[in-house]
Design a protein around this motif. Structure first.
Motif, PDB file in Angstrom:
ATOM      1  N   PRO A   1       0.721  -1.109   0.108  1.00 19.27           N
ATOM      2  CA  PRO A   1      -0.056  -0.014  -0.124  1.00 19.27           C
ATOM      3  C   PRO A   1       0.809   1.315   0.126  1.00 19.27           C
ATOM      4  O   PRO A   1       0.498   2.181  -0.662  1.00 19.27           O
ATOM      5  N   TYR A   2       2.000   1.358   0.680  1.00 22.20           N
ATOM      6  CA  TYR A   2       2.733   2.404   0.677  1.00 22.20           C
ATOM      7  C   TYR A   2       3.441   2.748  -0.819  1.00 22.20           C
ATOM      8  O   TYR A   2       3.488   3.840  -1.066  1.00 22.20           O
TER       9      TYR A   2
ATOM     10  N   GLY B   1       1.585   1.981  -3.197  1.00 24.96           N
ATOM     11  CA  GLY B   1       0.464   2.644  -4.286  1.00 24.96           C
ATOM     12  C   GLY B   1       0.138   4.031  -3.725  1.00 24.96           C
ATOM     13  O   GLY B   1      -0.220   4.898  -4.605  1.00 24.96           O
ATOM     14  N   ARG B   2       0.450   4.469  -2.588  1.00 29.64           N
ATOM     15  CA  ARG B   2       0.513   5.754  -2.139  1.00 29.64           C
ATOM     16  C   ARG B   2       1.493   6.773  -2.610  1.00 29.64           C
ATOM     17  O   ARG B   2       1.267   7.968  -3.043  1.00 29.64           O
TER      18      ARG B   2
ATOM     19  N   TYR C   1       0.569   7.229  -6.201  1.00 27.79           N
ATOM     20  CA  TYR C   1      -0.706   8.073  -6.584  1.00 27.79           C
ATOM     21  C   TYR C   1       0.053   9.712  -6.099  1.00 27.79           C
ATOM     22  O   TYR C   1      -0.448  10.700  -6.658  1.00 27.79           O
TER      23      TYR C   1
ATOM     24  N   ASP D   1      -4.411   4.850  -2.143  1.00 27.28           N
ATOM     25  CA  ASP D   1      -3.459   3.780  -2.760  1.00 27.28           C
ATOM     26  C   ASP D   1      -3.822   3.731  -4.185  1.00 27.28           C
ATOM     27  O   ASP D   1      -5.019   3.220  -4.443  1.00 27.28           O
TER      28      ASP D   1
ATOM     29  N   ALA E   1      -5.377   0.091  -5.188  1.00 29.81           N
ATOM     30  CA  ALA E   1      -6.314  -0.627  -4.445  1.00 29.81           C
ATOM     31  C   ALA E   1      -7.301  -1.577  -5.514  1.00 29.81           C
ATOM     32  O   ALA E   1      -7.345  -1.297  -6.477  1.00 29.81           O
TER      33      ALA E   1
END
Length: 438
Positions: free
Chosen positions: A100-101, A103-104, A107, A213, A216
């Motif tokens: 998830p990090y 993905g962040r 983004y 994320d 997601a």
């Protein structure tokens, strides 16, 4: 320069590149047990890339070139670097898209107000549908008017097959690895020369915890599933009705005890592969196949050859076959009833008459799928392989927002989504030494 003593977080607030990767935790560790140090192979690649960027950039200082996200994944130095870096170099692996990090970070970088350049670097080969964003995994090239550094055809093939991690591990591929690093460095230097420097006082987010994320599950890849089959009211003369229902979507060619229409079971299989499937009849999908409506997804056409007794259906399928639609794959389940087994030769002849262009120009695996799959196991296996093939062909025909070609300099793009599993070409990154890698 020894990787074990290398400072992976630069002091400068305007790095030329931000290296993003998914760290591998040591056995027994957990995410809440503290941030891991940079993985050895990643840290060494970072050093190699930094050296090449410094060499190509001339006067750049080694300590102000890049930022390697390691010990401060969500902290202030990371967010500062994401605000200020000229380019974003994600080390792509299956694990990367599950972090998830990562993905962040993706983004945050792609949604900045000021321009930046994505330079994706393939660390370990990843199946198409394991990529929740559209990303070009060919070796990147700098935007015009820069002339890309020469990389041999064999090196490009090795890069696609093994990724940077695989090239680093094989002593026979050291030169191929070096060529790839130089090309990636060229993209970084080019972006530093073309992307405007971010304003030092502009802050768009304080930390990454509040950033969405980009990977997601809501960004699953669309897949159209079209069914061309009779319904119970429009069967060929003397065709038994045990496999059919009130509409084409009710067709159940296989008697394996599930009692679920094939289209629904196929959609469930597609969801397990990371697709967001939508079932249609051929009538509903035909405007897309004939170019009357733009496609927004790859497609799988599931065909019952019994419908080809209908001259109109035969002509419609010939019109479909006449068009170049590489993003549509065709699978022909053969019902497991005695009537179909006895008529197999006739049904195959009708298929050859309806799909001459595809059958003459397709790969053997595609021809076999079109000429008949007589068990649910064969159908499932071919669907997994050929749905991905259609997805890859679809990706090849749409613009890639994450490419490092000129269109890749982005300024507040729409949220990344779209892009799809290629079991035949996938190189599993969960075995052996690669388990410790992103």
């Amino acid at each position: 320069m020894d990787a074990s003593h290398f400072d992976t977080g630069v002091r400068d607030e305007s790095p030329y590149f931000f290296l993003s990767y998914a760290p591998a935790l040591p056995p027994g560790d957990h995410l809440d047990a503290g941030r891991p140090a940079a993985d050895k192979n990643v840290a060494e690649f970072y050093i190699d890339l930094t050296r090449e960027v410094v060499r190509m950039g001339g006067s750049l200082a080694t300590t102000s070139v890049g930022y390697l996200d390691a010990a401060d994944r969500g902290g202030r130095s990371t967010t500062r670097a994401l605000h200020r870096s000229r380019s974003f170099v994600p080390l792509i692996s299956r694990r990367y898209f599950a972090d998830p990090y990562c993905g962040r970070q993706w983004y945050a970088f792609t949604h900045r107000r000021h321009r930046g350049v994505l330079v994706p670097a393939l660390w370990v080969p990843v199946p198409t549908t394991a990529r929740p964003v559209v990303v070009d995994l060919d070796l990147p090239v700098p935007g015009g008017p820069a002339t890309p550094l020469h990389v041999g055809a064999e090196t490009l093939e090795l890069y696609a097959k093994h990724g940077l991690y695989g090239l680093r591990q094989d002593p026979d591929h050291r030169e191929a690895y070096a060529q790839c690093v130089r090309r990636i460095a060229q993209c970084v230097v080019h972006s530093s020369n073309t992307a405007p420097e971010p304003a030092a006082d502009r802050t768009e987010f304080v930390d990454l915890d509040g950033v969405p994320d980009a990977f997601a599950a809501s960004s699953w890849h669309p897949l159209g599933i079209a069914v061309l089959a009779p319904d119970i009211h429009h069967l060929p003369t003397d065709r038994r009705d045990t496999k059919y229902g009130a509409e084409p979507r009710d067709w159940q060619p296989f008697s394996d005890g599930f009692g679920t229409p094939l289209a629904e079971r196929t959609a469930e299989l597609a969801r397990n592969l990371g697709f967001a499937p939508e079932i249609s009849t051929y009538d509903e999908a035909e405007p897309v196949f004939l170019g009357q409506r733009e496609t927004r997804s790859p497609w799988v056409l599931i065909l019952d050859p019994w419908i080809l007794h209908d001259r109109t259906a035969l002509d419609r399928l010939r019109a479909f076959d006449a068009r170049d639609l590489p993003w549509v794959t065709v699978l022909t389940p053969l019902a497991d009833d005695p009537q179909t087994r006895h008529a197999r030769g006739d049904l195959e002849a009708r298929l050859r008459s309806a799909l001459p262009r595809r059958l003459s120009s397709s790969r053997a695996i595609q021809r076999g799928a079109m000429l008949g799959l007589d068990t649910s196991e064969k159908f499932n296996s071919r669907f997994i392989e050929l749905a991905d093939s259609a997805a890859q062909q679809y990706l090849n025909r749409v613009p890639l927002r994450s490419s490092t070609r000129p269109s890749a300099s982005v300024e507040r793009p729409t949220p990344a989504s779209g892009g799809p599993v290629a079991p035949a070409s996938d190189q599993d990154d969960s075995q052996g030494d690669q388990e410790a890698q992103p």
